[in-house]
Design a protein around this motif. Structure first.
Motif, PDB file in Angstrom:
ATOM      1  N   ALA A  10      -0.968   1.292  -1.717  1.00  0.00           N
ATOM      2  CA  ALA A  10      -0.499   0.402  -0.650  1.00  0.00           C
ATOM      3  C   ALA A  10       1.012   0.244  -0.704  1.00  0.00           C
ATOM      4  N   VAL A  11       1.607   0.116   0.470  1.00  0.00           N
ATOM      5  CA  VAL A  11       2.988  -0.335   0.600  1.00  0.00           C
ATOM      6  C   VAL A  11       2.944  -1.729   1.196  1.00  0.00           C
ATOM      7  N   VAL A  12       3.609  -2.680   0.557  1.00  0.00           N
ATOM      8  CA  VAL A  12       3.671  -4.054   1.055  1.00  0.00           C
ATOM      9  C   VAL A  12       5.123  -4.379   1.346  1.00  0.00           C
ATOM     10  N   VAL A  78       3.716   8.195  -1.108  1.00  0.00           N
ATOM     11  CA  VAL A  78       3.006   9.473  -1.241  1.00  0.00           C
ATOM     12  C   VAL A  78       3.627  10.312  -2.351  1.00  0.00           C
ATOM     13  N   GLU A  79       4.942  10.354  -2.387  1.00  0.00           N
ATOM     14  CA  GLU A  79       5.627  11.134  -3.420  1.00  0.00           C
ATOM     15  C   GLU A  79       5.339  10.598  -4.816  1.00  0.00           C
ATOM     16  N   THR A  80       5.230   9.287  -4.939  1.00  0.00           N
ATOM     17  CA  THR A  80       5.059   8.662  -6.247  1.00  0.00           C
ATOM     18  C   THR A  80       3.613   8.648  -6.705  1.00  0.00           C
ATOM     19  N   PHE A  81       2.709   8.313  -5.778  1.00  0.00           N
ATOM     20  CA  PHE A  81       1.313   8.102  -6.159  1.00  0.00           C
ATOM     21  C   PHE A  81       0.350   9.129  -5.559  1.00  0.00           C
ATOM     22  N   GLY A  82       0.840   9.995  -4.697  1.00  0.00           N
ATOM     23  CA  GLY A  82       0.013  11.077  -4.188  1.00  0.00           C
ATOM     24  C   GLY A  82      -0.751  10.793  -2.914  1.00  0.00           C
ATOM     25  N   ALA A  83      -0.641   9.580  -2.375  1.00  0.00           N
ATOM     26  CA  ALA A  83      -1.397   9.239  -1.166  1.00  0.00           C
ATOM     27  C   ALA A  83      -0.867   7.928  -0.591  1.00  0.00           C
ATOM     28  N   LEU A  84      -1.348   7.606   0.599  1.00  0.00           N
ATOM     29  CA  LEU A  84      -1.096   6.303   1.212  1.00  0.00           C
ATOM     30  C   LEU A  84      -2.375   5.880   1.911  1.00  0.00           C
ATOM     31  N   THR A  85      -2.976   4.786   1.456  1.00  0.00           N
ATOM     32  CA  THR A  85      -4.240   4.351   2.044  1.00  0.00           C
ATOM     33  C   THR A  85      -4.156   2.994   2.730  1.00  0.00           C
ATOM     34  N   CYS A  86      -3.072   2.252   2.482  1.00  0.00           N
ATOM     35  CA  CYS A  86      -2.948   0.922   3.090  1.00  0.00           C
ATOM     36  C   CYS A  86      -1.475   0.573   3.257  1.00  0.00           C
ATOM     37  N   VAL A  87      -1.135   0.010   4.401  1.00  0.00           N
ATOM     38  CA  VAL A  87       0.195  -0.531   4.631  1.00  0.00           C
ATOM     39  C   VAL A  87       0.047  -1.977   5.086  1.00  0.00           C
ATOM     40  N   VAL A  88       0.764  -2.864   4.416  1.00  0.00           N
ATOM     41  CA  VAL A  88       0.778  -4.278   4.802  1.00  0.00           C
ATOM     42  C   VAL A  88       2.165  -4.587   5.357  1.00  0.00           C
ATOM     43  N   ASN A  89       2.229  -4.768   6.670  1.00  0.00           N
ATOM     44  CA  ASN A  89       3.490  -5.077   7.349  1.00  0.00           C
ATOM     45  C   ASN A  89       3.694  -6.588   7.334  1.00  0.00           C
ATOM     46  N   ASN A  90       4.320  -7.051   6.262  1.00  0.00           N
ATOM     47  CA  ASN A  90       4.435  -8.483   6.021  1.00  0.00           C
ATOM     48  C   ASN A  90       5.857  -9.019   6.170  1.00  0.00           C
TER      49      ASN A  90
END
Length: 290
Positions: A10-12, A78-90
Motif C-alpha cells: 500500500a501507498v498511504v 512497485v520498485e521497492t516491494f514488487g507490486a502495488l495492491t492498495c492506494v490510500v489517498n489521504n
C-alpha cells in the motif's frame, strides 16, 4: 483485494500524521508493506519509526499537488516491494476558510489542488499500475462528512470533499470490471493534528459533544474502516462513501456543529488558509472589521 505474488503493498499519502499515520500503522499490523508518503519528511520518518515492522515500511517525500511526485511514489512502491495492491489517498489540509466574499482565489485553488487534484493523481496512477498488473486492487479516498451536506466545515473544504465523493463513485464504475475497487471514507469529528493543532485537550470534549456516540472520534477509528475497505472482507464493496462519524450526520448537526465546536475561523470573522501538518504556517489574511 488483489494479491500479486503474495504481496500486499500500500501507498498511504499524508501518512506523516493523523489519519494517514494511523492507517499506515494499521495496514502494517495487517501484514502490508507500506510506503509512507508525505510532504513533511520529518513527520513521515516519525511514522516509519513507530512501525513494528521496519523491514516492511519505507518513506517517500510526496507533494500530492505534483503528478510527477504522486506517480513517483506509486512506482517506488512497485520498485521497492514488487507490486502495488492498495492506494490510500489521504493527504489533506484544512485549506481556505472564511466568509465566501473574502476567500482569495489562490487559497481556493490550493485547497482543491491538495484535496481533489491529489486524489485524482492517486487514482490515475494507481489504475495505471493495477491495470498493468492485471490482479485488481483497492483504492481508498479519504473524503469527509463535510462533503455530504452543508454546515459541517468551511465552504472550500466541503466543496472539495464533495468532489472526492463524486469522483470515487464515478471512477468505481469504470474500474469495477477489472476488479479494482474504489471507495471513500467520510470521517466525522476526529481528533487529529489538523483539528487540535497540538492541543487535543482543547477540542476533544467539544468533539464528543457534537455527536450521539460518547467520546471523540480518533484517527484509529478511521484507520480501521480504511483497513476494511483495503482488505478481502470488502471484496464486493465498491463505489461507496463509508461514513464513520459516531452518529454525527444521523443526528443532523447542521451549522450548530461548527458553532458548538467553535473551530471554524470563518465563524469568527477571519479568512485565510490552513496548511495543516505540511510544515507551512497557516495564514489569516482578513479579520472582521479590517
Amino acid at each position: 483485494m488483489s494479491d500479486v505474488d503474495g504481496q500486499q503493498v500500500a501507498v498511504v499519502t499524508g501518512a506523516g500524521s493523523g489519519i494517514g499515520r494511523a492507517t499506515a500503522l494499521r495496514l502494517l499490523e495487517g501484514g502490508f508493506r507500506v510506503v509512507v508518503a508525505d510532504v513533511n519528511e520529518a513527520n513521515a520518518a516519525e511514522t516509519a519509526e513507530l512501525a513494528a515492522a521496519p523491514d516492511r515500511v519505507v518513506v517517500r517525500a510526496t507533494d500530492v499537488r505534483s503528478e510527477e511526485a504522486v506517480a513517483g511514489a506509486l512506482d517506488f512502491a512497485v520498485e521497492t516491494f514488487g507490486a502495488l495492491t492498495c492506494v490510500v489517498n489521504n493527504a489533506g489540509v484544512g485549506g481556505a476558510f472564511g466568509p465566501i466574499h473574502t476567500i482569495e482565489s489562490g487559497d481556493w485553488d490550493y485547497t482543491f489542488e491538495v484535496l481533489v487534484r491529489g486524489v485524482f493523481y492517486g487514482i490515475k496512477h494507481a489504475a495505471r499500475i493495477m491495470l498493468a498488473q492485471g490482479a485488481g486492487g483497492s483504492i481508498v479516498n479519504v473524503a469527509s462528512v463535510a462533503g455530504l451536506g452543508g454546515g459541517l466545515g468551511p465552504v472550500p473544504y466541503s466543496a472539495a470533499k464533495a468532489a472526492v465523493v463524486n469522483l470515487t463513485r464515478s471512477v468505481s464504475i469504470e474500474l469495477a470490471p477489472e476488479r479494482i475497487r474504489v471507495n471513500a471514507v467520510c470521517p466525522g469529528a476526529i481528533s487529529t493534528p489538523l483539528v487540535h493543532r497540538g492541543r487535543p485537550e482543547r477540542v476533544d470534549d467539544k468533539l464528543a459533544a457534537t455527536q450521539p456516540w460518547p467520546g471523540h472520534g480518533r484517527a484509529d477509528h478511521i484507520a480501521s474502516a480504511i483497513a476494511f475497505l483495503a482488505g478481502p472482507d470488502a471484496e464486493f464493496v465498491t463505489g461507496e462513501a463509508l461514513v464513520v462519524d459516531g452518529g454525527l450526520t444521523a443526528a443532523g448537526p447542521g451549522r450548530a456543529f461548527a458553532e458548538r465546536l467553535n473551530n471554524d475561523p470563518g465563524l469568527r470573522g477571519m479568512s485565510g488558509v490552513n496548511y495543516g501538518s505540511t510544515g507551512v504556517a497557516s495564514v489569516v489574511r482578513h479579520r472582521a472589521g479590517e
